[in-house]
Design a protein around this motif. Structure first.
Motif, PDB file in Angstrom:
ATOM      1  N   ALA A 338      21.560  27.314  11.664  1.00 20.66           N
ATOM      2  CA  ALA A 338      20.496  26.758  10.821  1.00 20.66           C
ATOM      3  C   ALA A 338      20.538  25.241  10.752  1.00 20.66           C
ATOM      4  O   ALA A 338      19.553  24.612  10.372  1.00 20.66           O
ATOM      5  CB  ALA A 338      20.610  27.342   9.410  1.00 20.66           C
ATOM      6  N   LYS A 339      21.670  24.651  11.110  1.00 19.51           N
ATOM      7  CA  LYS A 339      21.807  23.194  11.037  1.00 19.51           C
ATOM      8  C   LYS A 339      21.269  22.531  12.306  1.00 19.51           C
ATOM      9  O   LYS A 339      21.440  23.041  13.413  1.00 19.51           O
ATOM     10  CB  LYS A 339      23.285  22.817  10.868  1.00 19.51           C
ATOM     11  CG  LYS A 339      23.896  23.236   9.551  1.00 19.51           C
ATOM     12  CD  LYS A 339      25.377  22.871   9.528  1.00 19.51           C
ATOM     13  CE  LYS A 339      26.043  23.342   8.242  1.00 19.51           C
ATOM     14  NZ  LYS A 339      27.496  23.060   8.259  1.00 19.51           N
ATOM     15  N   GLU A 340      20.663  21.373  12.133  1.00 17.56           N
ATOM     16  CA  GLU A 340      20.214  20.611  13.296  1.00 17.56           C
ATOM     17  C   GLU A 340      21.401  20.163  14.139  1.00 17.56           C
ATOM     18  O   GLU A 340      21.289  20.016  15.355  1.00 17.56           O
ATOM     19  CB  GLU A 340      19.383  19.411  12.846  1.00 17.56           C
ATOM     20  CG  GLU A 340      18.046  19.809  12.228  1.00 17.56           C
ATOM     21  CD  GLU A 340      17.177  18.625  11.880  1.00 17.56           C
ATOM     22  OE1 GLU A 340      17.619  17.469  12.098  1.00 17.56           O
ATOM     23  OE2 GLU A 340      16.056  18.842  11.375  1.00 17.56           O
ATOM     24  N   ASN A 341      22.540  19.958  13.500  1.00 13.56           N
ATOM     25  CA  ASN A 341      23.746  19.531  14.205  1.00 13.56           C
ATOM     26  C   ASN A 341      24.715  20.707  14.366  1.00 13.56           C
ATOM     27  O   ASN A 341      25.865  20.653  13.915  1.00 13.56           O
ATOM     28  CB  ASN A 341      24.427  18.381  13.448  1.00 13.56           C
ATOM     29  CG  ASN A 341      24.506  17.123  14.281  1.00 13.56           C
ATOM     30  OD1 ASN A 341      23.848  17.005  15.308  1.00 13.56           O
ATOM     31  ND2 ASN A 341      25.304  16.160  13.857  1.00 13.56           N
ATOM     32  N   GLY A 342      24.244  21.766  14.993  1.00 15.70           N
ATOM     33  CA  GLY A 342      25.082  22.932  15.245  1.00 15.70           C
ATOM     34  C   GLY A 342      24.724  23.552  16.575  1.00 15.70           C
ATOM     35  O   GLY A 342      23.545  23.697  16.911  1.00 15.70           O
ATOM     36  N   LEU A 343      25.732  23.926  17.361  1.00 10.66           N
ATOM     37  CA  LEU A 343      25.471  24.526  18.672  1.00 10.66           C
ATOM     38  C   LEU A 343      26.620  25.427  19.099  1.00 10.66           C
ATOM     39  O   LEU A 343      27.743  25.304  18.604  1.00 10.66           O
ATOM     40  CB  LEU A 343      25.233  23.458  19.737  1.00 10.66           C
ATOM     41  CG  LEU A 343      26.405  22.633  20.274  1.00 10.66           C
ATOM     42  CD1 LEU A 343      25.994  21.907  21.557  1.00 10.66           C
ATOM     43  CD2 LEU A 343      26.898  21.616  19.261  1.00 10.66           C
ATOM     44  N   VAL A 344      26.299  26.325  20.024  1.00 12.17           N
ATOM     45  CA  VAL A 344      27.265  27.238  20.629  1.00 12.17           C
ATOM     46  C   VAL A 344      27.245  26.985  22.130  1.00 12.17           C
ATOM     47  O   VAL A 344      26.171  26.978  22.746  1.00 12.17           O
ATOM     48  CB  VAL A 344      26.912  28.710  20.327  1.00 12.17           C
ATOM     49  CG1 VAL A 344      27.921  29.647  20.984  1.00 12.17           C
ATOM     50  CG2 VAL A 344      26.838  28.964  18.824  1.00 12.17           C
ATOM     51  N   ILE A 345      28.418  26.769  22.712  1.00 12.44           N
ATOM     52  CA  ILE A 345      28.495  26.454  24.139  1.00 12.44           C
ATOM     53  C   ILE A 345      29.186  27.597  24.878  1.00 12.44           C
ATOM     54  O   ILE A 345      30.338  27.939  24.589  1.00 12.44           O
ATOM     55  CB  ILE A 345      29.243  25.137  24.380  1.00 12.44           C
ATOM     56  CG1 ILE A 345      28.607  24.011  23.560  1.00 12.44           C
ATOM     57  CG2 ILE A 345      29.235  24.781  25.870  1.00 12.44           C
ATOM     58  CD1 ILE A 345      29.356  22.691  23.647  1.00 12.44           C
ATOM     59  N   CYS A 346      28.482  28.181  25.846  1.00 20.02           N
ATOM     60  CA  CYS A 346      28.997  29.302  26.632  1.00 20.02           C
ATOM     61  C   CYS A 346      29.867  28.798  27.790  1.00 20.02           C
ATOM     62  O   CYS A 346      29.836  27.611  28.137  1.00 20.02           O
ATOM     63  CB  CYS A 346      27.840  30.124  27.168  1.00 20.02           C
ATOM     64  SG  CYS A 346      26.940  31.026  25.893  1.00 20.02           S
ATOM     65  N   PRO A 347      30.630  29.687  28.416  1.00 24.07           N
ATOM     66  CA  PRO A 347      31.519  29.274  29.514  1.00 24.07           C
ATOM     67  C   PRO A 347      30.795  28.584  30.666  1.00 24.07           C
ATOM     68  O   PRO A 347      31.364  27.714  31.329  1.00 24.07           O
ATOM     69  CB  PRO A 347      32.150  30.593  29.970  1.00 24.07           C
ATOM     70  CG  PRO A 347      32.097  31.474  28.770  1.00 24.07           C
ATOM     71  CD  PRO A 347      30.835  31.106  28.059  1.00 24.07           C
ATOM     72  N   ASN A 348      29.541  28.956  30.924  1.00 22.94           N
ATOM     73  CA  ASN A 348      28.794  28.328  32.022  1.00 22.94           C
ATOM     74  C   ASN A 348      28.022  27.092  31.587  1.00 22.94           C
ATOM     75  O   ASN A 348      27.240  26.535  32.363  1.00 22.94           O
ATOM     76  CB  ASN A 348      27.838  29.345  32.659  1.00 22.94           C
ATOM     77  CG  ASN A 348      26.734  29.780  31.699  1.00 22.94           C
ATOM     78  OD1 ASN A 348      26.755  29.435  30.517  1.00 22.94           O
ATOM     79  ND2 ASN A 348      25.776  30.550  32.208  1.00 22.94           N
TER      80      ASN A 348
END
Length: 445
Positions: A338-348
């Motif tokens: 929900a945050k503008e400064n939030g992310l999930v990074i996958c192995p690729n």
């Protein structure tokens, strides 16, 4: 004459001869006598008399501070909205979830990522991309919060070591506070990995349990030989907590298959880890939240039923020293998605907003290698959603606690099945009075 109203976010509970008032906006709880509450009702209906005695003025001030009463012209919803937007749009903190691999040495049947996970490990080029993006987007950062996730993240320990060193060095150079945690199945927490955790400043570990040994081992077993994992987890926790303790929380997944066995689990953990400090436990319902785990929908619990179970389990775990009893938390729905400064990074290197979507390519919002990637623009479908557009949320007394709870549940409600599809609301909503009574009981009111 100053006029007041009762807060729309008050929840009243009869407590013997008294009245307990919990205000979800102020996250405050007080036990008032009937005379005190009658006084507040008189103030609300008639206003504050000019000759009010000092002791009652002091009481009135405390009720204002705790938000039990509010000035008639106060806009509580606007106050919540300002707080929500402040947290959601803040640039000073970055929430980053990194998956070194999607591979897992378990094959839990309810996994929202599905059984056919990609086995690749994040390569050096992608790690360089992570660091390049972070270096380019840390100008205003004051806090970097990293969560290691998977698959089973400890299958990619080289990635965790390498990226942690580089992120810690960057944060030290830029004066950014660094904090890290890991969500793991607990099977590989051997001495060499625990030494690495300390070097990587991992200060909190979450491990999943699915019931006492005989129940857990039928669900969470090693793919290689079908061997149960309960004893391995207990031994690992005992060993690293004796050598160099790290705060550890057991997440207990609950559905219709194990709900009756969770009390035995509490007994077993209390016995297996007797005297071990820095451990705690919480409970969470299993959801059929993606098409990959739709087959468990028949086992998901109805919300009210689960909420009643959860309160009882919290009380039992508290009595066994494995759980604290607190007031409901605030802003539960303002997670990294929900945050503008939030992310999930996958192995690729693919970037998602929520870890629920990491196995579905169509939900990605970009790739870390893309020089033109802008997180705030790419994630707008997620961050533009707000509980303030949902009438059910606007009318709800626990909105300050919840804030919609889960953006994914609103954006992709069609992915849910079984009882999970019936409501997006958190369990606390359905048994709040008993949860508050439990809190009052803790303090012997």
């Amino acid at each position: 004459m100053t006029k007041y109203n009762f807060s729309r976010y008050n929840i009243l509970i009869a407590e013997g001869d008294d009245i307990a008032v919990y205000n979800t906006l102020g996250n405050s709880l007080a036990v008032l006598s009937h005379d005190e509450y009658d006084f507040l009702e008189k103030i609300v209906s008639e206003g504050v008399p000019a000759d009010l005695e000092a002791s009652k003025l002091d009481f009135l001030d405390r009720c204002l501070i705790n938000n039990f009463i509010i000035p008639v012209d106060a806009d509580e919803r606007e106050r919540i909205k300002e707080k929500f937007l402040s947290v959601k749009t803040g640039k000073q903190s970055l929430t980053m979830t990194i998956l070194p691999t999607l591979s897992c040495n378990f094959n839990c049947n309810y996994c929202f990522e599905g059984a056919d996970k990609k086995s690749s490990i994040m390569n050096a080029k992608t790690q360089d991309g992570v660091m390049h993006w972070l270096e380019s987007n840390c100008t205003e950062l004051q806090n970097l919060n990293v969560t290691w996730f998977g698959g089973e993240p400890t299958l990619g320990m080289d990635v965790i070591r390498g990226l942690s060193r580089r992120m810690i060095d960057l944060c030290t150079k830029k004066g950014i506070a660094y904090k890290a945690s890991i969500i793991t199945n607990g099977s590989l927490l051997k001495s060499e990995n625990m030494d690495a955790f300390r070097e990587c400043r991992i200060s909190w570990i979450q491990i999943t349990l699915d019931g006492p040994k005989d129940v857990h081992d039928k669900v969470r077993f090693f793919k290689s030989d079908n061997r149960g994992s309960f004893d391995v987890i207990m031994e690992n926790v005992r060993k690293y907590q004796s050598e160099s303790p790290i705060a550890t929380t057991f997440r207990v997944n609950v559905d219709s298959r194990n709900e009756a066995q969770c009390y035995r689990l509490i007994d077993e953990v209390a016995r297996e880890l007797k005297g071990v400090k820095n451990i705690s436990m919480y409970f969470a319902p299993i959801h059929a939240s993606t098409t990959m785990c739709k087959h468990v929908s028949a086992y998901t619990l109805e919300a009210l039923h689960y909420a009643e179970i959860e309160t009882k389990l919290i009380e039992y775990a508290y009595k066994n020293g494995l759980c604290n009893i607190t007031l409901p938390p605030h802003l539960m729905g303002v997670c990294g998605a929900a945050k503008e400064n939030g992310l999930v990074i996958c192995p690729n290197g693919d970037i998602h907003k929520c870890w629920e979507t990491v196995s579905v390519d169509k939900y990605k919002i970009g790739n870390i290698a893309d020089e033109k990637f802008n997180l705030r623009d790419a994630g707008k479908d997620w961050t533009s959603w707000s509980p303030f557009v949902e009438q059910e949320c606007l009318d709800c007394r626990i909105m300050p606690n919840c804030m919609g709870m889960c953006t994914y549940r609103f954006l992709f409600k069609e992915n849910y099945s079984g009882n999970s599809a019936l409501t997006p609301c958190p369990s606390i909503k359905f048994d709040l009075e008993n949860r508050l009574r439990l809190y009052l009981k803790k303090f012997h009111h």
